[in-house]
Write an enzyme that holds these catalytic residues in place. Structure first.
Site, PDB file in Angstrom:
ATOM      1  N   PHE A  11       0.827  -1.215   0.000  1.00 56.69           N
ATOM      2  CA  PHE A  11       0.000   0.000   0.000  1.00 56.69           C
ATOM      3  C   PHE A  11       0.865   1.270   0.000  1.00 56.69           C
ATOM      4  O   PHE A  11       0.822   2.068  -0.948  1.00 56.69           O
ATOM      5  CB  PHE A  11      -0.919  -0.050   1.225  1.00 56.69           C
ATOM      6  N   ILE A  12       1.671   1.443   1.018  1.00 52.88           N
ATOM      7  CA  ILE A  12       2.467   2.682   1.097  1.00 52.88           C
ATOM      8  C   ILE A  12       3.634   2.614   0.105  1.00 52.88           C
ATOM      9  O   ILE A  12       3.975   3.605  -0.545  1.00 52.88           O
ATOM     10  CB  ILE A  12       2.971   2.926   2.539  1.00 52.88           C
ATOM     11  N   ASP A  58      12.155 -12.871  -0.882  1.00 50.44           N
ATOM     12  CA  ASP A  58      11.857 -12.638   0.523  1.00 50.44           C
ATOM     13  C   ASP A  58      13.019 -11.864   1.158  1.00 50.44           C
ATOM     14  O   ASP A  58      14.188 -12.157   0.886  1.00 50.44           O
ATOM     15  CB  ASP A  58      11.693 -14.010   1.204  1.00 50.44           C
ATOM     16  N   SER A 124       6.211   3.667  13.233  1.00 48.25           N
ATOM     17  CA  SER A 124       4.787   3.872  13.495  1.00 48.25           C
ATOM     18  C   SER A 124       4.584   4.689  14.760  1.00 48.25           C
ATOM     19  O   SER A 124       5.367   4.598  15.706  1.00 48.25           O
ATOM     20  CB  SER A 124       4.134   2.497  13.660  1.00 48.25           C
ATOM     21  N   TYR A 149       3.779  -6.638  17.258  1.00 54.77           N
ATOM     22  CA  TYR A 149       3.947  -5.742  16.104  1.00 54.77           C
ATOM     23  C   TYR A 149       4.579  -4.415  16.540  1.00 54.77           C
ATOM     24  O   TYR A 149       5.578  -3.965  15.984  1.00 54.77           O
ATOM     25  CB  TYR A 149       2.593  -5.482  15.423  1.00 54.77           C
ATOM     26  N   LYS A 153       8.557  -2.506  15.827  1.00 55.88           N
ATOM     27  CA  LYS A 153       8.892  -1.160  15.337  1.00 55.88           C
ATOM     28  C   LYS A 153       9.871  -0.483  16.286  1.00 55.88           C
ATOM     29  O   LYS A 153      10.836   0.153  15.864  1.00 55.88           O
ATOM     30  CB  LYS A 153       7.613  -0.326  15.166  1.00 55.88           C
ATOM     31  N   PHE A 178       1.370   7.985  11.251  1.00 55.50           N
ATOM     32  CA  PHE A 178       0.094   7.916  11.946  1.00 55.50           C
ATOM     33  C   PHE A 178      -0.809   7.011  11.081  1.00 55.50           C
ATOM     34  O   PHE A 178      -0.339   6.003  10.594  1.00 55.50           O
ATOM     35  CB  PHE A 178      -0.391   9.337  12.299  1.00 55.50           C
ATOM     36  N   VAL A 217     -18.279  -0.080  15.329  1.00 54.70           N
ATOM     37  CA  VAL A 217     -17.499   1.034  15.882  1.00 54.70           C
ATOM     38  C   VAL A 217     -17.070   0.582  17.278  1.00 54.70           C
ATOM     39  O   VAL A 217     -17.914   0.360  18.149  1.00 54.70           O
ATOM     40  CB  VAL A 217     -18.335   2.329  15.934  1.00 54.70           C
ATOM     41  N   PHE A 218     -15.748   0.433  17.449  1.00 55.55           N
ATOM     42  CA  PHE A 218     -15.253  -0.182  18.682  1.00 55.55           C
ATOM     43  C   PHE A 218     -15.184   0.827  19.834  1.00 55.55           C
ATOM     44  O   PHE A 218     -14.168   1.484  20.022  1.00 55.55           O
ATOM     45  CB  PHE A 218     -13.884  -0.816  18.439  1.00 55.55           C
ATOM     46  N   ARG A 231      -7.800   9.347  16.043  1.00 53.52           N
ATOM     47  CA  ARG A 231      -6.562   9.038  15.315  1.00 53.52           C
ATOM     48  C   ARG A 231      -6.272  10.174  14.341  1.00 53.52           C
ATOM     49  O   ARG A 231      -7.167  10.956  13.990  1.00 53.52           O
ATOM     50  CB  ARG A 231      -6.708   7.735  14.492  1.00 53.52           C
ATOM     51  N   ASP A 299      -6.623  -0.997  21.856  1.00 55.32           N
ATOM     52  CA  ASP A 299      -6.747   0.332  21.233  1.00 55.32           C
ATOM     53  C   ASP A 299      -6.438   1.431  22.245  1.00 55.32           C
ATOM     54  O   ASP A 299      -6.864   1.355  23.397  1.00 55.32           O
ATOM     55  CB  ASP A 299      -8.177   0.552  20.711  1.00 55.32           C
TER      56      ASP A 299
HETATM   57  C1  UD1 Z   1      -2.867   0.533  14.565  1.00 55.13           C
HETATM   58  C2  UD1 Z   1      -1.590   1.202  14.987  1.00 55.13           C
HETATM   59  C3  UD1 Z   1      -0.720   1.524  13.819  1.00 55.13           C
HETATM   60  C4  UD1 Z   1      -0.540   0.316  12.954  1.00 55.13           C
HETATM   61  C5  UD1 Z   1      -1.875  -0.204  12.521  1.00 55.13           C
HETATM   62  C6  UD1 Z   1      -1.660  -1.456  11.713  1.00 55.13           C
HETATM   63  C7  UD1 Z   1      -1.900   2.579  16.984  1.00 55.13           C
HETATM   64  C8  UD1 Z   1      -2.212   3.924  17.531  1.00 55.13           C
HETATM   65  N1  UD1 Z   1      -1.869   2.462  15.664  1.00 55.13           N
HETATM   66  O1  UD1 Z   1      -3.666   1.510  14.007  1.00 55.13           O
HETATM   67  O2  UD1 Z   1       0.521   1.953  14.246  1.00 55.13           O
HETATM   68  O3  UD1 Z   1       0.265   0.632  11.851  1.00 55.13           O
HETATM   69  O4  UD1 Z   1      -2.647  -0.514  13.665  1.00 55.13           O
HETATM   70  O5  UD1 Z   1      -2.849  -2.091  11.414  1.00 55.13           O
HETATM   71  O6  UD1 Z   1      -1.662   1.630  17.694  1.00 55.13           O
HETATM   72  N2  UD1 Z   1     -12.108   0.867  14.260  1.00 55.13           N
HETATM   73  C9  UD1 Z   1     -13.451   0.607  14.372  1.00 55.13           C
HETATM   74  N3  UD1 Z   1     -13.981  -0.406  13.617  1.00 55.13           N
HETATM   75  C10 UD1 Z   1     -13.248  -1.154  12.769  1.00 55.13           C
HETATM   76  C11 UD1 Z   1     -11.863  -0.871  12.646  1.00 55.13           C
HETATM   77  C12 UD1 Z   1     -11.324   0.140  13.413  1.00 55.13           C
HETATM   78  O7  UD1 Z   1     -14.171   1.253  15.138  1.00 55.13           O
HETATM   79  O8  UD1 Z   1     -13.776  -2.056  12.136  1.00 55.13           O
HETATM   80  C13 UD1 Z   1     -11.532   1.954  15.050  1.00 55.13           C
HETATM   81  C14 UD1 Z   1     -10.427   1.489  15.981  1.00 55.13           C
HETATM   82  O9  UD1 Z   1     -10.962   1.054  17.198  1.00 55.13           O
HETATM   83  C15 UD1 Z   1      -9.572   2.758  16.077  1.00 55.13           C
HETATM   84  C16 UD1 Z   1      -9.759   3.428  14.715  1.00 55.13           C
HETATM   85  O10 UD1 Z   1     -10.934   2.866  14.165  1.00 55.13           O
HETATM   86  O11 UD1 Z   1     -10.105   3.613  17.057  1.00 55.13           O
HETATM   87  C17 UD1 Z   1      -8.597   3.175  13.777  1.00 55.13           C
HETATM   88  O12 UD1 Z   1      -8.330   1.784  13.762  1.00 55.13           O
HETATM   89  P1  UD1 Z   1      -7.331   1.122  12.717  1.00 55.13           P
HETATM   90  O13 UD1 Z   1      -7.633   1.609  11.351  1.00 55.13           O
HETATM   91  O14 UD1 Z   1      -7.347  -0.348  12.946  1.00 55.13           O
HETATM   92  O15 UD1 Z   1      -5.917   1.720  13.097  1.00 55.13           O
HETATM   93  P2  UD1 Z   1      -5.151   1.771  14.503  1.00 55.13           P
HETATM   94  O16 UD1 Z   1      -5.578   0.684  15.393  1.00 55.13           O
HETATM   95  O17 UD1 Z   1      -5.208   3.159  14.989  1.00 55.13           O
END
Ligand code: UD1
Length: 339
Positions: A11-12, A58, A124, A149, A153, A178, A217-218, A231, A299
């Site tokens: 992706f990135i 690899d 990260s 994970y 990092k 981020f 939504v968690f 975030r 989280d």
């Molecule tokens: C995390 C890590 C990041 C890492 C990434 C890899 C942190 C702060 N960040 O990102 O460094 O590279 O994982 O995957 O630790 N959410 C929902 N419903 C969903 C999915 C997510 O509500 O189905 C919410 C999560 O609870 C969170 C936000 O959306 O609050 C972002 O989640 P996500 O996209 O998974 O990223 P991070 O957990 O922040």
């Protein structure tokens, strides 16, 4: 100048290959396609108008590093190749220590052996855990990792910094990302999660595309403006450009024997989960079916970046808005669904 992009089909990585090309660099991709598709290479060819050389190998394969470094005169490496699923890392820690840590050690050994001195490393914001104060600056303390994970990092940053300190010519920058979202405006490359997406934005786009059921939504009991977690969501093209800036800064250090620094790469703006959903709905005109569910284990409540250091030292700044990133993510989802 030739830049080796490990994980360049990801992706990135793929978006960075495009920005490298625009800045006049040649990319060589090293990727085992374990979490990406070869079709990414076609997308890249269409965007930049020429094919990108790649090695299918690899990063744990010492002979592959020798082959690349013998066949190509590499001026620098941008090291993306890694596993990134937080939950999986808890269940399979050794996979993460092997692919993220051991492979980075091998890469550094091979860089020394072949005299390659410039490295940009994908780190990260996870290294900050739940910061004591927001926004997070690079002076904020690194917190004990809450997943293997996250630990990889932190460990890799330390390994790189210790290696630079030996003054054997390695110069390196770690970029602490981020939350990367969005896709290239062409909709020819983007995020391709395999299986059920763990990350918020791919889950939103797949739900709206009818590929997944309701979005969970968690947690809505966090101490934030609407109770959902905060975030800093950054457009992947802005993030890709940060790598080009980092590389340019490294190349400016050519007369130094040693250089190491690390930077936050975000927008500086925090958004709650509900704000992301609302922004998606208003930028696409589509409804997101969601329900509030319990918090997801591990989280943090809120994290967003202070990017003053990257603005001033890297000369880089995020330019795209959350709405643009979500619109691009949706356009990419539509393109992928038509395949
Ligand atoms: C995390 C890590 C990041 C890492 C990434 C890899 C942190 C702060 N960040 O990102 O460094 O590279 O994982 O995957 O630790 N959410 C929902 N419903 C969903 C999915 C997510 O509500 O189905 C919410 C999560 O609870 C969170 C936000 O959306 O609050 C972002 O989640 P996500 O996209 O998974 O990223 P991070 O957990 O922040």
């Amino acid at each position: 100048m030739k830049i080796l992009v490990t994980g360049g089909a990801g992706f990135i990585g793929s978006h960075t290959v495009v920005e490298l090309y625009k800045a006049g660099y040649e990319s060589i991709i090293l990727d085992n396609f374990s979490n990406s598709e070869k079709a990414v290479l076609d997308g890249l060819t269409t965007i930049i108008g020429q094919s990108v050389k790649y090695y299918e190998a690899d990063i744990n394969d010492a002979a592959a590093w020798d082959k690349v470094f013998t066949e190509q005169q590499i001026d620098g490496i941008i090291h993306f190749a890694a596993n990134k699923a937080v939950g999986e890392s808890v269940k399979e820690p050794l996979k993460y220590y092997r692919n993220n840590v051991a492979a980075t050690v091998l890469m550094l050994e091979k860089m020394q052996e072949h005299g390659v001195s410039n490295l940009v490393f994908s780190s990260s914001c996870t290294v900050y855990g739940q910061p004591d104060a927001l926004p997070v600056t690079e002076k904020s303390s690194v917190k004990p990792a809450n997943s293997p994970y996250g630990n990889t990092k932190q460990i890799c940053e330390e390994i790189i910094s210790d290696t630079v300190a030996t003054e054997k010519g390695l110069k390196a920058i770690s970029l602490r990302y981020f939350n990367p979202i969005g896709a290239h405006e062409s909709a020819l490359i983007g995020e391709l999660p395999i299986g059920v997406p763990a990350n918020l934005v791919p889950f939103i786009t797949q739900t709206v595309a009818g590929l997944r059921g309701q979005l969970s939504v968690f947690g809505d009991d966090y101490p934030t403006s609407d109770g959902t977690a905060v975030r800093d969501y950054i457009h992947v093209v802005d993030l890709a450009k940060a790598h080009v800036s980092a590389l340019a800064l490294l190349l400016e250090q050519k007369d130094k024997n040693t250089y190491y620094d690390f930077f936050n790469i975000g927008t500086g703006k925090g958004s709650t989960v509900l704000e992301v959903i609302q922004a998606f709905e208003s930028s696409t005109g589509l409804k997101v079916d969601y329900a509030i569910k319990p918090r997801r284990e591990g989280d943090v409540t809120a994290v967003y970046a202070d990017c003053t250091k990257s603005n001033e030292v890297l000369g880089w700044k995020a330019e795209k808005t959350l709405a643009e990133a979500l619109a691009d993510a949706w356009r990419w989802q539509v393109a992928v669904s038509k395949r």
